[in-house]
Design an enzyme around this catalytic site. Structure first.
Site, PDB file in Angstrom:
ATOM      1  N   TYR A  56       9.915 -64.328  20.850  1.00 55.58           N
ATOM      2  CA  TYR A  56       8.710 -63.643  20.377  1.00 55.58           C
ATOM      3  C   TYR A  56       8.702 -63.713  18.855  1.00 55.58           C
ATOM      4  CZ  TYR A  56       7.977 -61.517  25.031  1.00 55.58           C
ATOM      5  OH  TYR A  56       7.754 -61.294  26.372  1.00 55.58           O
ATOM      6  N   ARG A 208      -3.575 -58.645  30.015  1.00 60.28           N
ATOM      7  CA  ARG A 208      -3.655 -58.932  28.583  1.00 60.28           C
ATOM      8  C   ARG A 208      -4.895 -58.313  27.944  1.00 60.28           C
ATOM      9  NH1 ARG A 208      -1.661 -62.711  31.571  1.00 60.28           N
ATOM     10  NH2 ARG A 208       0.367 -63.621  31.104  1.00 60.28           N
ATOM     11  N   GLY A 209      -5.264 -57.159  28.462  1.00 65.28           N
ATOM     12  CA  GLY A 209      -6.409 -56.430  27.923  1.00 65.28           C
ATOM     13  C   GLY A 209      -7.702 -56.686  28.659  1.00 65.28           C
ATOM     14  N   SER A 212      -8.554 -53.718  30.814  1.00 65.47           N
ATOM     15  CA  SER A 212      -8.237 -52.450  30.154  1.00 65.47           C
ATOM     16  C   SER A 212      -9.456 -51.547  30.004  1.00 65.47           C
ATOM     17  CB  SER A 212      -7.662 -52.712  28.759  1.00 65.47           C
ATOM     18  OG  SER A 212      -8.658 -53.280  27.916  1.00 65.47           O
TER      19      SER A 212
END
Length: 331
Positions: A56, A208-209, A212
């Protein structure tokens, strides 16, 4: 904060974990001070499971977590670390390395960056097609025996690979994408995990949203935001996928919760052996996620959600085509 145990051999952790990837540029620029404040808020709320990977932003995420966790009792939290994905100085990926000597090399770097003498759950990020999983797991077992690692984990592999790894050393948990719009794990992998007494840590619980409740069809992914390359966010697909979100919104409003809370609660309701990971990178998003653990979904609620978002109803693969071949299961 309630707790759940990762499989029959893994540690007890908070029923909701924090995935730190988004704090290191995966979704565009992140605020370092806010990221650290979010980790602190998670700790104060009782979150004990923190997930990262050495690739990352090539160590940035591990160093960030080390800074955020500095001074905390090491026994008060659990570190889940993925390794093995190769990258160059640019955006390109260079495959996977699961060789035993590479495992130990990656681990040495992670221990140093994280400022710790052990990692609680260590896992290859993907299966190296050129190295038998038994060899990769054998190296992790050596590190467990030496005290540098506490538990073996896996990530994004199929049921057969889980069985082969588990035969070498007990697997605590499998980390894999699992959400209302990513349910391939249910067919073969989840039954195998339950047969063997292995837990599941679910990432991507909010797609990944996408599910959401905060994404819109006219929203463009900013610079450095990987969602700009995601098939599910592409023109044509995103509009369809957001109709599923609107169907969820009506259910959420009836339950007195947000869409995000409903999506997280659905994953948590799939079994006590599942721990959802939320990728909150701000205190605001973390504060929204935490109450999901208090959303009680009845059998009728679950049936209504299933009707609103049936398995396979999302359009687009969960990763770009180049990355799909490295996954143990599909969408």
């Amino acid at each position: 904060m309630p707790t759940r145990t990762l499989g029959s051999t893994g540690p007890a952790v908070s029923a909701l974990g924090l995935g730190a990837m988004g704090m290191s540029g995966a979704y565009g620029a992140a605020d370092r001070a806010e990221s650290i404040a979010t980790v602190h808020a998670a700790l104060e709320a009782g979150v004990t499971l923190f997930d990262t990977a050495d690739f990352y932003a090539m160590g940035h995420n591990e160093l960030l977590l080390a800074e955020a966790l500095r001074g905390r009792d090491r026994d008060s939290y659990r570190l889940s670390v993925k390794f093995g994905m190769l990258r160059g100085p640019g955006p390109d990926f260079g495959g996977h390395d699961g060789r035993p000597e590479a495992v130990k090399n990656f681990l040495a770097y992670s221990l140093t960056r994280l400022g710790t003498d052990h990692i609680d759950i260590y896992r290859p990020a993907r299966l190296d097609p050129d190295v038998p999983i038994e060899e990769t797991v054998g190296a992790i077992k050596e590190m467990i025996d030496a005290g540098y690692v506490r538990h073996l984990g896996l990530s994004e592999v199929d049921a057969a690979t889980v069985r082969r790894a588990h035969a070498v050393h007990p697997v605590a948990d499998l980390q894999i994408e699992y959400s209302l719009i990513s349910r391939a794990v249910e067919a073969d992998v989840l039954p195998a995990l339950r047969e063997l007494g292995i837990g599941l840590t679910a990432y991507g619980v909010l797609g990944r949203g996408l599910i959401s409740g905060h994404w819109s069809a006219d929203r463009a992914a900013g610079p450095g935001d990987g969602r700009g390359f995601s098939p599910r966010f592409s023109d044509g697909n995103v509009e369809h996928n957001l109709t599923l979100v609107e169907a969820m919104r009506g259910i959420a409003e009836a339950k007195g919760c947000t869409v995000a809370q409903l999506a997280i609660a659905w994953v948590a309701a799939q079994g006590e052996d599942i721990v959802p990971l939320v990728g909150a990178r701000t205190r605001e998003r973390l504060a929204e996620a935490l109450p999901a653990l208090s959303v009680d979904l009845t059998a009728d609620d679950l049936a209504e959600i299933e009707k609103a978002v049936p398995p396979g109803s999302a359009r687009g693969d969960r990763y770009p085509a180049a990355f799909m071949s490295g996954l143990g299961v599909g969408n």
